[in-house]
Design a protein around this motif. Structure first.
Motif, PDB file in Angstrom:
ATOM      1  N   ALA A 182      24.374  68.279  -2.310  1.00 36.48           N
ATOM      2  CA  ALA A 182      24.369  69.119  -1.117  1.00 36.48           C
ATOM      3  C   ALA A 182      22.986  69.022  -0.482  1.00 36.48           C
ATOM      4  CB  ALA A 182      24.684  70.565  -1.481  1.00 36.48           C
ATOM      5  N   ALA A 183      22.924  68.521   0.762  1.00 39.17           N
ATOM      6  CA  ALA A 183      21.645  68.213   1.378  1.00 39.17           C
ATOM      7  C   ALA A 183      21.571  68.743   2.797  1.00 39.17           C
ATOM      8  CB  ALA A 183      21.416  66.703   1.377  1.00 39.17           C
ATOM      9  N   ARG A 184      20.349  69.098   3.211  1.00 38.33           N
ATOM     10  CA  ARG A 184      20.090  69.508   4.598  1.00 38.33           C
ATOM     11  C   ARG A 184      19.022  68.599   5.210  1.00 38.33           C
ATOM     12  NH1 ARG A 184      22.617  74.385   4.993  1.00 38.33           N
ATOM     13  NH2 ARG A 184      22.605  75.593   3.048  1.00 38.33           N
ATOM     14  N   ARG A 185      18.993  68.590   6.540  1.00 34.28           N
ATOM     15  CA  ARG A 185      17.933  67.862   7.238  1.00 34.28           C
ATOM     16  C   ARG A 185      16.581  68.442   6.811  1.00 34.28           C
ATOM     17  NH1 ARG A 185      19.766  67.720  13.500  1.00 34.28           N
ATOM     18  NH2 ARG A 185      17.547  67.335  13.734  1.00 34.28           N
ATOM     19  N   ALA A 186      15.682  67.552   6.408  1.00 30.55           N
ATOM     20  CA  ALA A 186      14.367  68.018   5.975  1.00 30.55           C
ATOM     21  C   ALA A 186      13.583  68.577   7.167  1.00 30.55           C
ATOM     22  CB  ALA A 186      13.606  66.853   5.355  1.00 30.55           C
TER      23      ALA A 186
ATOM     24  N   GLU B 154      22.608  69.720  -6.790  1.00 30.73           N
ATOM     25  CA  GLU B 154      23.419  68.608  -7.275  1.00 30.73           C
ATOM     26  C   GLU B 154      24.213  69.122  -8.472  1.00 30.73           C
ATOM     27  OE1 GLU B 154      22.729  64.390  -9.653  1.00 30.73           O
ATOM     28  OE2 GLU B 154      21.158  65.134  -8.308  1.00 30.73           O
ATOM     29  N   ARG B 155      25.433  68.671  -8.568  1.00 33.37           N
ATOM     30  CA  ARG B 155      26.288  69.167  -9.645  1.00 33.37           C
ATOM     31  C   ARG B 155      27.257  68.062 -10.069  1.00 33.37           C
ATOM     32  NH1 ARG B 155      31.000  73.789  -8.899  1.00 33.37           N
ATOM     33  NH2 ARG B 155      31.502  74.102 -11.091  1.00 33.37           N
TER      34      ARG B 155
ATOM     35  N   GLY C 202      20.869  60.996  -4.553  1.00 31.58           N
ATOM     36  CA  GLY C 202      19.737  61.901  -4.330  1.00 31.58           C
ATOM     37  C   GLY C 202      18.543  61.216  -3.682  1.00 31.58           C
ATOM     38  N   PRO C 203      18.008  60.139  -4.283  1.00 34.32           N
ATOM     39  CA  PRO C 203      16.861  59.463  -3.673  1.00 34.32           C
ATOM     40  C   PRO C 203      17.166  58.872  -2.299  1.00 34.32           C
ATOM     41  CG  PRO C 203      17.079  58.860  -5.991  1.00 34.32           C
ATOM     42  CD  PRO C 203      18.312  59.629  -5.631  1.00 34.32           C
ATOM     43  N   MET C 204      18.379  58.386  -2.112  1.00 26.73           N
ATOM     44  CA  MET C 204      18.733  57.821  -0.807  1.00 26.73           C
ATOM     45  C   MET C 204      18.795  58.907   0.261  1.00 26.73           C
ATOM     46  SD  MET C 204      21.457  54.722  -1.461  1.00 26.73           S
ATOM     47  CE  MET C 204      22.491  55.453  -2.717  1.00 26.73           C
ATOM     48  N   LEU C 205      19.308  60.075  -0.106  1.00 28.10           N
ATOM     49  CA  LEU C 205      19.335  61.194   0.840  1.00 28.10           C
ATOM     50  C   LEU C 205      17.918  61.621   1.206  1.00 28.10           C
ATOM     51  CD1 LEU C 205      22.250  63.181  -0.819  1.00 28.10           C
ATOM     52  CD2 LEU C 205      22.216  62.485   1.579  1.00 28.10           C
TER      53      LEU C 205
END
Length: 297
Positions: free
Chosen positions: A293-297, A223-224, A210-213
């Motif tokens: 699950a991440a998207r471009r900020a 997150e799950r 999470g923090p690295m993303l």
């Protein structure tokens, strides 16, 4: 990625990385690792499908990149979930990619799969298109420079695209805590010994992504953590999965195990022994997988 005695890591675990596909011959494949990857896909396929179904997608992806695809567990699960999608499967291993292509042909989906052999630890990634979804299962922790790889993924993604990072707590456990009778708790001690090896050689295994993303310019949308428990009973597949995994763990744990533990482990791995792992009817697959699950900020 840097070469590792992989999957002992998860596979111990699953995942590689990948460039230009130039064939590959089966003699170059780590057959033991390939079998573990295939067994992992078979035993944990339902959980893989549930993770994909959970992804917070804004629309059904048409172009997908599977980073560190191994022998194709994620690739084929994604193709099944998204019948109109094409997947670019990326790995460092030409042999794994050859196996994946053969599976794609056998399943009749070869026109929906492109394989790319590449080392994702380099700055110069091959052209992987502009995917709507990038999937990385048990592969990111093998990256020598995860921050650089995360930046490359962010630049790769289509606007609004999703990056799914799936990682494992470690290779699954199988034996009851009081097994084997001669050395209760042996499995946990073997894992602890292997963890010492991995802490040195695969330092990002078990990391919080999470923090690295976030630092790499992503917004983590969800997150799950999925807890897996599959009763093995007399399942031949679970037995082979346990056997293959513990055999590889022995390879890195042996120097740190005492002689009695090592003897007990070797007895479990002796297919001719009445106490062989393959003869047990009390095996249970126990593990955890976390997905970001991440998207471009």
């Amino acid at each position: 990625m840097t070469p590792t005695n992989q999957h002992t890591s998860h596979h111990g675990e699953g995942g590689h990385h990948s460039g230009h596909a130039h064939g590959g011959h089966h003699e170059h494949v780590d057959r033991g690792q390939a079998e573990i990857l295939d067994l992992d896909a078979e035993v944990l396929g339902e959980h893989m499908a549930s993770i994909i179904a959970w992804l917070p997608l804004e629309s059904e992806p048409r172009q997908i990149v599977d980073l560190g695809c191994g022998t194709g567990a994620g690739t084929f699960a994604l193709l099944e979930r998204f019948p109109d999608a094409h997947v670019t499967a990326v790995d460092t291993s030409a042999g794994y990619l050859q196996l994946l292509r053969e599976k794609a042909c056998a399943r009749g989906v070869e026109r929906r799969v492109r394989t790319v052999q590449a080392d994702l630890d380099t700055d110069d990634w091959p052209d992987l298109g502009t995917p709507d979804l990038v999937w990385a299962s048990a592969s990111m922790h093998h990256m020598a420079d995860p921050d650089r790889a995360l930046t490359s993924v962010r630049e790769l993604l289509a606007p609004g695209g999703l990056f799914a990072v799936v990682e494992l707590a470690g290779f699954p456990r199988f034996l009851p805590a009081d097994a084997p009778e001669s050395r209760p708790g042996l499995e946990e001690r073997a894992h602890a010994a292997a963890d010492g090896f991995h802490a040195e050689h695969v330092p990002h295994r078990g990391a919080d992504w999470g923090p690295m993303l976030t630092a790499a310019g992503f917004t983590v949308e969800d997150e799950r953590t999925i807890t897996v428990r599959i009763e093995g009973a007399r399942s031949e597949t679970v037995g082979r999965y346990a056997y293959g995994g513990l055999r590889r763990i022995r390879g890195v744990a042996a120097p740190a195990l005492g002689p009695e533990d090592l003897a007990a482990l070797d007895e479990l791995l002796d297919t001719d022994s009445p106490n062989s792992l393959l003869r047990r009817d009390d095996l249970t697959v126990r593990t955890e997988r976390t997905v970001w699950a991440a998207r471009r900020a």
